[in-house]
Design a protein around this motif. Structure first.
Motif, PDB file in Angstrom:
ATOM      1  N   CYS A  82       0.835  -1.195   0.000  1.00  0.00           N
ATOM      2  CA  CYS A  82       0.000   0.000   0.000  1.00  0.00           C
ATOM      3  C   CYS A  82       0.874   1.251   0.000  1.00  0.00           C
ATOM      4  O   CYS A  82       1.898   1.295   0.672  1.00  0.00           O
ATOM      5  CB  CYS A  82      -0.911   0.015   1.221  1.00  0.00           C
ATOM      6  SG  CYS A  82      -2.031  -1.392   1.322  1.00  0.00           S
ATOM      7  N   PRO A  83       0.472   2.295  -0.719  1.00  0.00           N
ATOM      8  CA  PRO A  83       1.253   3.529  -0.730  1.00  0.00           C
ATOM      9  C   PRO A  83       1.030   4.354   0.529  1.00  0.00           C
ATOM     10  O   PRO A  83      -0.024   4.288   1.156  1.00  0.00           O
ATOM     11  CB  PRO A  83       0.710   4.267  -1.969  1.00  0.00           C
ATOM     12  CG  PRO A  83      -0.712   3.791  -2.083  1.00  0.00           C
ATOM     13  CD  PRO A  83      -0.701   2.350  -1.616  1.00  0.00           C
ATOM     14  N   ASN A  84       2.055   5.125   0.874  1.00  0.00           N
ATOM     15  CA  ASN A  84       1.949   6.123   1.949  1.00  0.00           C
ATOM     16  C   ASN A  84       1.470   5.541   3.279  1.00  0.00           C
ATOM     17  O   ASN A  84       0.629   6.126   3.963  1.00  0.00           O
ATOM     18  CB  ASN A  84       1.015   7.260   1.527  1.00  0.00           C
ATOM     19  CG  ASN A  84       1.485   7.965   0.275  1.00  0.00           C
ATOM     20  OD1 ASN A  84       2.671   8.105   0.038  1.00  0.00           O
ATOM     21  ND2 ASN A  84       0.538   8.401  -0.539  1.00  0.00           N
ATOM     22  N   TRP A 161      -6.440   5.632   5.681  1.00  0.00           N
ATOM     23  CA  TRP A 161      -5.971   6.744   4.849  1.00  0.00           C
ATOM     24  C   TRP A 161      -6.529   6.595   3.438  1.00  0.00           C
ATOM     25  O   TRP A 161      -6.995   5.538   3.021  1.00  0.00           O
ATOM     26  CB  TRP A 161      -4.450   6.837   4.861  1.00  0.00           C
ATOM     27  CG  TRP A 161      -3.711   5.621   4.401  1.00  0.00           C
ATOM     28  CD1 TRP A 161      -3.171   5.382   3.184  1.00  0.00           C
ATOM     29  CD2 TRP A 161      -3.414   4.449   5.191  1.00  0.00           C
ATOM     30  NE1 TRP A 161      -2.557   4.149   3.142  1.00  0.00           N
ATOM     31  CE2 TRP A 161      -2.696   3.559   4.361  1.00  0.00           C
ATOM     32  CE3 TRP A 161      -3.691   4.083   6.516  1.00  0.00           C
ATOM     33  CZ2 TRP A 161      -2.250   2.327   4.812  1.00  0.00           C
ATOM     34  CZ3 TRP A 161      -3.250   2.843   6.955  1.00  0.00           C
ATOM     35  CH2 TRP A 161      -2.536   1.986   6.117  1.00  0.00           C
ATOM     36  N   LYS A 162      -6.519   7.721   2.701  1.00  0.00           N
ATOM     37  CA  LYS A 162      -7.230   7.810   1.427  1.00  0.00           C
ATOM     38  C   LYS A 162      -6.765   6.774   0.412  1.00  0.00           C
ATOM     39  O   LYS A 162      -7.590   6.131  -0.251  1.00  0.00           O
ATOM     40  CB  LYS A 162      -7.072   9.220   0.840  1.00  0.00           C
ATOM     41  CG  LYS A 162      -7.727  10.310   1.666  1.00  0.00           C
ATOM     42  CD  LYS A 162      -7.501  11.686   1.044  1.00  0.00           C
ATOM     43  CE  LYS A 162      -8.154  12.774   1.875  1.00  0.00           C
ATOM     44  NZ  LYS A 162      -7.924  14.127   1.288  1.00  0.00           N
ATOM     45  N   GLU A 163      -5.446   6.627   0.260  1.00  0.00           N
ATOM     46  CA  GLU A 163      -4.940   5.707  -0.755  1.00  0.00           C
ATOM     47  C   GLU A 163      -5.370   4.272  -0.491  1.00  0.00           C
ATOM     48  O   GLU A 163      -5.707   3.527  -1.409  1.00  0.00           O
ATOM     49  CB  GLU A 163      -3.409   5.796  -0.841  1.00  0.00           C
ATOM     50  CG  GLU A 163      -2.874   7.109  -1.368  1.00  0.00           C
ATOM     51  CD  GLU A 163      -2.785   8.189  -0.291  1.00  0.00           C
ATOM     52  OE1 GLU A 163      -2.336   9.302  -0.621  1.00  0.00           O
ATOM     53  OE2 GLU A 163      -3.151   7.910   0.872  1.00  0.00           O
ATOM     54  N   ASP A 166      -9.182   4.021  -1.294  1.00  0.00           N
ATOM     55  CA  ASP A 166      -9.535   4.208  -2.697  1.00  0.00           C
ATOM     56  C   ASP A 166      -8.995   3.112  -3.606  1.00  0.00           C
ATOM     57  O   ASP A 166      -9.666   2.691  -4.549  1.00  0.00           O
ATOM     58  CB  ASP A 166      -9.029   5.570  -3.185  1.00  0.00           C
ATOM     59  CG  ASP A 166      -9.776   6.725  -2.551  1.00  0.00           C
ATOM     60  OD1 ASP A 166     -10.855   6.481  -1.970  1.00  0.00           O
ATOM     61  OD2 ASP A 166      -9.293   7.865  -2.626  1.00  0.00           O
ATOM     62  N   HIS A 167      -7.784   2.649  -3.334  1.00  0.00           N
ATOM     63  CA  HIS A 167      -7.133   1.727  -4.260  1.00  0.00           C
ATOM     64  C   HIS A 167      -7.140   0.273  -3.787  1.00  0.00           C
ATOM     65  O   HIS A 167      -7.247  -0.653  -4.599  1.00  0.00           O
ATOM     66  CB  HIS A 167      -5.698   2.179  -4.533  1.00  0.00           C
ATOM     67  CG  HIS A 167      -5.611   3.559  -5.108  1.00  0.00           C
ATOM     68  ND1 HIS A 167      -6.127   3.887  -6.339  1.00  0.00           N
ATOM     69  CD2 HIS A 167      -5.093   4.713  -4.598  1.00  0.00           C
ATOM     70  CE1 HIS A 167      -5.924   5.174  -6.588  1.00  0.00           C
ATOM     71  NE2 HIS A 167      -5.299   5.701  -5.544  1.00  0.00           N
TER      72      HIS A 167
END
Length: 269
Positions: A82-84, A161-163, A166-167
């Motif tokens: 996962c990013p960030n 968190w958003k990323e 969303d992903h």
């Protein structure tokens, strides 16, 4: 030991007073030592020791080590993709696997819930039959007209968190338990919505009106559950609502008894 002996007041001081000079340790080993300390002590004490310690406490490596002790390897592997990822946020907030609904059984009366009263309104009572696994043996009891209550969960404030939302779209599971009194029938409904950032746009929802519990029932609890998957980007809030009433229109609190409500987020696999 005399009464004037000074004793270490924190883990950071304890480490400073240790026989072995920790400044001789390479960063990798010092990180490992620090990772065994409570997060509160790391932030409030260890960061103040020196610049090097502050840098290590603020590094994602330390918090990744702490997360590795708390969760299964398969869950952590999912997060690595996962990013960030803020490993400190994940460790402190614990957004995965815990109940994000507050006061699910009425231990705090109606705190954290928004209410709409019908009939004689909601009341909190002890369970009439034991619900195994519930954090508290109390329930919210409805009356002779529809009694409604709800909570809105801010997923970002809970540590997600958003990323990720969303992903990777982790599973969002909901569960609720309801029962009736043995001498009175009742009806129960649930409606859960995944909302966008504006708190109005519905991205996905789950709604059920369960079969009425008849009069002269066994008072056993029934579970309703659902898992949201592949719900698409934009989810920021969970709006959890349920309601109940009795079927005899009796004065008092003879309607659906609701308890052990839950919303949990599971790491993607």
């Amino acid at each position: 030991m005399g009464s004037n002996d000074s004793r270490p007041s924190s883990p950071a001081e304890l480490l400073r007073l240790a026989r072995f000079d920790l400044t001789l340790l390479p960063d990798e080993l010092l990180l490992l030592v620090l990772s065994f300390l409570p997060s509160r002590d790391l932030v409030l004490q260890c960061r103040l020791v020196c610049r090097r310690w502050r840098s290590l406490v603020d590094s994602p490596c330390l918090w990744r080590l702490k997360c590795g002790r708390r969760w299964r390897t398969s869950q952590l592997e999912a997060l690595h993709g996962c990013p960030n990822v803020s490993w400190a946020r994940v460790y402190v907030k614990e957004p995965f696997g815990r109940n994000l609904l507050r006061n699910p059984c009425g231990r705090e009366q109606f705190q954290h819930w928004e209410l709409r009263h019908g009939g004689h309104g909601w009341r909190v009572e002890n369970n009439r039959s034991n619900l195994e696994g519930a954090e508290d043996q109390r329930s919210f009891v409805s009356s002779f007209n529809w009694c409604t209550k709800w909570q809105v969960i801010d997923l970002l404030k809970e540590g997600l968190w958003k990323e990720l939302l969303d992903h990777h779209q982790p599973e969002i599971s909901i569960s609720d338990w309801y029962a009736g009194r043995s001498d009175c029938g009742c009806v129960y409904k649930i409606h859960v919505k995944l909302l966008a950032a504006n708190k109005r746009s519905v991205i996905e929802e789950f709604s059920r009106t369960m079969e009425p519990i008849p009069q002269w029932n066994d008072e056993c609890y029934h579970q309703v559950s659902h898992v949201f998957r592949n719900y698409g980007p934009g989810v920021r809030f969970v709006h959890f609502l349920h309601e109940g009433k009795d079927t005899q229109f009796w004065a008092g609190h003879y309607g659906a008894r609701i308890t052990n409500s839950a919303v949990t987020v599971t790491l993607p696999k």
